[in-house]
Design an enzyme around this catalytic site. Sequence first.
Site, mmCIF file in Angstrom:
data_model
loop_
_atom_site.group_PDB
_atom_site.id
_atom_site.type_symbol
_atom_site.label_atom_id
_atom_site.label_comp_id
_atom_site.label_asym_id
_atom_site.label_seq_id
_atom_site.Cartn_x
_atom_site.Cartn_y
_atom_site.Cartn_z
ATOM 1 N N GLY A 1 -4.843 2.981 -9.213
ATOM 2 C CA GLY A 1 -3.852 3.335 -8.194
ATOM 3 C C GLY A 1 -2.733 4.160 -8.803
ATOM 4 O O GLY A 1 -2.281 3.888 -9.924
ATOM 5 N N SER A 2 -2.297 5.175 -8.063
ATOM 6 C CA SER A 2 -1.284 6.076 -8.601
ATOM 7 C C SER A 2 -0.104 6.206 -7.653
ATOM 8 O O SER A 2 0.518 7.246 -7.557
ATOM 9 C CB SER A 2 -1.900 7.443 -8.864
ATOM 10 O OG SER A 2 -2.406 7.968 -7.652
ATOM 11 N N GLY A 3 0.199 5.129 -6.944
ATOM 12 C CA GLY A 3 1.432 5.114 -6.153
ATOM 13 C C GLY A 3 2.575 4.646 -7.037
ATOM 14 O O GLY A 3 2.477 4.648 -8.265
ATOM 15 N N GLY B 1 1.552 1.754 -9.544
ATOM 16 C CA GLY B 1 0.601 2.151 -10.579
ATOM 17 C C GLY B 1 1.264 3.042 -11.620
ATOM 18 O O GLY B 1 1.066 2.872 -12.827
ATOM 19 N N ASP C 1 -8.569 -1.596 -1.183
ATOM 20 C CA ASP C 1 -9.736 -1.587 -2.078
ATOM 21 C C ASP C 1 -9.577 -2.558 -3.253
ATOM 22 O O ASP C 1 -10.534 -3.208 -3.669
ATOM 23 C CB ASP C 1 -9.969 -0.181 -2.642
ATOM 24 C CG ASP C 1 -10.191 0.857 -1.551
ATOM 25 O OD1 ASP C 1 -10.446 0.460 -0.398
ATOM 26 O OD2 ASP C 1 -10.106 2.059 -1.861
ATOM 27 N N ARG D 1 14.009 -6.225 14.137
ATOM 28 C CA ARG D 1 12.663 -5.676 14.287
ATOM 29 C C ARG D 1 11.688 -6.617 14.980
ATOM 30 O O ARG D 1 10.972 -6.213 15.888
ATOM 31 C CB ARG D 1 12.081 -5.355 12.902
ATOM 32 C CG ARG D 1 12.528 -4.044 12.335
ATOM 33 C CD ARG D 1 11.782 -3.786 11.047
ATOM 34 N NE ARG D 1 12.399 -2.670 10.335
ATOM 35 C CZ ARG D 1 11.994 -2.222 9.153
ATOM 36 N NH1 ARG D 1 10.977 -2.812 8.548
ATOM 37 N NH2 ARG D 1 12.585 -1.216 8.570
ATOM 38 N N ARG E 1 8.888 -9.169 5.039
ATOM 39 C CA ARG E 1 9.588 -8.389 4.019
ATOM 40 C C ARG E 1 10.851 -7.751 4.603
ATOM 41 O O ARG E 1 10.829 -7.261 5.732
ATOM 42 C CB ARG E 1 8.676 -7.293 3.469
ATOM 43 C CG ARG E 1 9.374 -6.365 2.492
ATOM 44 C CD ARG E 1 8.481 -5.233 2.033
ATOM 45 N NE ARG E 1 8.056 -4.337 3.097
ATOM 46 C CZ ARG E 1 8.818 -3.347 3.594
ATOM 47 N NH1 ARG E 1 10.042 -3.151 3.144
ATOM 48 N NH2 ARG E 1 8.346 -2.578 4.553
ATOM 49 N N SER F 1 10.439 -3.073 -0.423
ATOM 50 C CA SER F 1 9.085 -2.640 -0.800
ATOM 51 C C SER F 1 9.133 -1.690 -1.991
ATOM 52 O O SER F 1 8.332 -1.814 -2.918
ATOM 53 C CB SER F 1 8.374 -1.978 0.375
ATOM 54 O OG SER F 1 9.138 -0.909 0.887
#
Lengths: 290, 321, 569
Positions: free
Chosen positions: C10-12, C15, C213, C278, C383, C388
């Site tokens: 993962g490259s967010g 990651g 995933d 919310r 949350r 986040s």
Amino acid sequence: MQKTYAFFPGCVLHAAAKEAETSAVAVAKRLGINLKEIPGWTCCGASHVQDIDPETALLANARNLALAERMGLTLVTACSTCALMLRQAKATLLDGRLDWANERLAEAGLKLEGTVEVRHLLWELADGCDEWAAKVSHPQAHLRVAPFYGCHTVRPPQVMDYESHLNPQSLEKVIRACGATPVTIPERLKCCGFHAVFPAETSAHRLTASAVNSAAEAGADCLLTPCPLCHMQLDMYQPDALSTACGDTPVPVLHLTQLLAMALGLDAKAIGLGRHIVDTKPLLASSGSA
Amino acid sequence: MQNFIFLIDRFDGTNSWRQRYEFPHKPGMTVLTCLIHIKENLDPTLNFTASCRSAICGACAVRVNGNALLACDTMVDDLREQWGDGPLTVSPLGNAEVISDLVVKWDEKVNRLRLANPGLHAKKEFSAHEGCRQAPQDMQAIQKQWDCILCGSCMSECNKLSDSSKDFLEPFTYTHAARYAEDSRSRNPLEHMENMEKSGMWKCLHCMECVTKCPKGISPAGAIASLRELAFKAGHTDGPGPRHADAFRTDLENTGRLNEVKLVPRTEGMVSAATKRLPFTLRMFARGKLGPVEAARLFVADNHRVEDHDGLKRILKANRK
Amino acid sequence: MQSYDIVIVGSGGAGLRAAVGALQTNPDLSILVVTKTMPTRSATCMAEGGINGVLEFAGQEDTLEAHSFDTVKGSDYLGDQEAIDFFVEKASEAVRETDFWGTPYSRRDDGRVACRLMGGHKHARTNYSADKTGHILLHSNFDYALKCGVQFRINSHLLDVAVEDGVCCGVVVRDTNTGEVTAIRSKSVVLATGGYTRMFWARTSTPYIATGDGVAAALRAGVAFKDPEMVQFHPTGVANGGVLITEAARGEGGYLINKDGERFMANYAPDRMELAPRDITARAIETEIIEGRGYGEGLGAHVLLDLRHLGRERILERLPQIRHVALLFENLDLVEQPVPIRPTAHYSMGGIDVIDHEHMKTPVPGLFAAGECSCVSIHGANRLGGNSLADAMVTGKQAGIGAASYVGGAGLKGDSSLEKLAAKWRDHFRETTARKGGATAPELREKLAATLWDGMGIFRTEEKLQAALDTVVDLQKEYETAVVGNDNPVCNTAYSHFLEVGNIFTLARCALVAAVARKESRGAHTREDFTQRDDENFLKHSLVTVNGDYHLDYRPVSINRYQPQERKY
């Protein structure tokens, strides 16, 4: 109907592209357009001064704009880079740098309101097409002409917003009005390479050759450009470009106003076809005009 | 309304072809919703990439009729206003290796991005523990360049890259270098510029495609200009690029207008002007582009100074105070 | 076989931060980031509001304790308090650290990072960069990863995590470009694959790639899926697809209108009207639709957000982005027309079971998890805004440190497990792509989304959840014979999506199993048949494992400081 403009020839029209100036002036005269040269105009920076000293370039153009504004006329230039630099400068100045510039312009007794319009001669001619088409006495019906717009004629569209940058038609309109046939080449909106001919010579030459070769392949008799810098690149450097890229069919390159001058049957000396590097005689061979 | 017709440039790893897809017009469809419609209803073999669908992740840039755009952010009805109701040609981004259909390879682009030395090397007074301080206007000065989403639109029609990518980088790379070089928190702005100088910074053609195509309104060409300014002011004045620019400035300041005769020797030096450029010069003489007498005068003396050149000088002087 | 000390998937934000964290712990480690897209395409870039973190300065009234308490309360007491204490301390650090790395935060006049007040917080502690904080943070982390020399394997889709003798020994990935299935041996693996909100496909604000995933791979490797039933719904997504209309629209004075032209919030929150929190707003909108006062039917049902009374000028000046979203997704100009909106699935609170918040360890030695795919739990049942991005930064860094500290004592092994898994996936490609006739993954995905929205959406009941579970079991069977429609190994994105859909089916079923059993209302989990929170029976995490069957277990919440009390604002 007499129209008068503050004319900004740009450095090149006073030097290597004198034929662009003589033809522009002659065409303007025939069409009843009065081009009053702006006294004391300077180089627009040509995007190069902007690179290393943006404030000097901005002030020089603030001065150019102020000089035109003082004439109370719309500024018209026959060079696409000049048009972009002047329009870009105007936008920058109006976006919060006007006071800054005016403090400095005051040193020369000048003041800029930012009301002066900056137009490309191409736009005037395209807009006036329907009017002047009637004056075409020597329709260039034998010529197949490949329009080459030049980057700064249309890009960036935020600044050069005359027509669609994706599919401009002003040159085609002028070509048709001159009785000639436009021929589309893939390089129609591509770069000629001029602004990097020294630091990126090979690239510039290959771009030039690509346009020339496409024009030759498409069966065009000549390329046509509204920008004297593109003209310099496409014409003056064409022999070098073709030898770099192994092209073998030279294609003459016309300034926008030269085609018009031919169609209006103007004096050959004003048109200046003899001042080109690539031989322009083939363009005259069968026409008998000019 | 007429059906949508997409002509998509396909590549399956071996063969290339252009495939026609026709489907009913629906108002409000974006290029991306059309591509998804094709993939999920007409042809599951069609490949493209997309992620956020709201113009912030940069995954879905493609070319329509030869021009890069974000598929998710472009309404097909708007494209029809530009191109008419006929078929639209959709192809992968230009100046990139195609993996399949509309999917291009990013690996090499990412490695080239490393040349910009991205990442801040903060001034000594700052620390990871304390963070930095920055004036709001200093942050705003770099804010636009941080809008880059690495979609690749700026590289797609770049004329320099189309000619050769060996001596020029993807325009967004210069944007990355500039955003750190211009950051007021940066310890040594030059460390972001120096690789760019070696990697084509002076070879930009000013074709303005990058500025035109950026969906975020960034000017990579402007970033290149600011890197050039930084280099020049730091004394990196040698080489045809800076010398050429300096020649223009010298003429502007000295007489107001360009002296074409002096331009070549100033840019390339006397030796090159007298040898390499000799055929060119002779051509100019032969075709009457330039008279030998005039050339000699321009070379020895200079242009005549423009009217009220003193005024120009005063303006520029006032700015240097 | 390729070998690494650490493979990060993962490259967010998480990651990238993990990669940098690992390299800063030990620059000599060999590290590979495996990512199914070009880095920076992740959900991180979509976060707008900011990153929470209490910064110290003269006159600061906010404290770490206050941030901690707000997070605990926001989680409806399902958050682990020790972990949250650690988190808020590290979140503050993360803001200062990213500032030092180059994140261009918006600034106050005195040069300090600017912050804003978000819902559920007592103080302004959400540090921001205009309305693009996620994008900015993601890209500055990417830049810094490049600076540190992090290597990427782009367009590689995670298939499985390999475990041998109870220890993680690498991953099996599919190179989308070529179709090649490759086993990569590594001493440790960090999963940072993002959330699983795409199970609500047609009604989520998250990117197409948020298909969980990593959570699914961890499940296959025997790691539990913690609190899978906890999915946060944002009240205002566009009706067509669920992209967010940010809270600014209501903040500026937008009206929520039902079919009868009524500003229905008067019946739910008469004092605060459209500015109610919310969850209350989301429930109100959904109630209007359920009770027949909305427009349209099925997943396309909606109410209207009306901004016309604000006037063209104010809309153009203050809400240009929202106007753009309405134009893109609903093809209308909100200056002239109200926008159809409905709640939208927004964030996955649940995720891979993490048992050590300091090093983000899962129960399998060598396997770590970070970011939205992980669940410590910091966010519990709900949350808070701004937490986040802080989570991505903090858990990413800690996982990187954790993995780097772990590999010193670990060896490279597991070749046979890796090869076996790789062979299984090669067969899987051959078998699935050869199928002719059957449902397609997109068809099943749409059915799943509709099923979940009706059964496990904002209002849940035993009956609806059980019905949804039955349907999902059936759909899953259908998936077993579904078609891909493309058998070319090269860049087969239809097959990639087929895998993603398989993953969200597994995860949806886990979520339903946990949701049926949680007979209480807590945070995002609203049961109409059990309207109260039940601390006596459910102050505990759900843990679902899959081993042929779906098995539900529980673990108590760690409570060291704040005893549960009623969550009121």
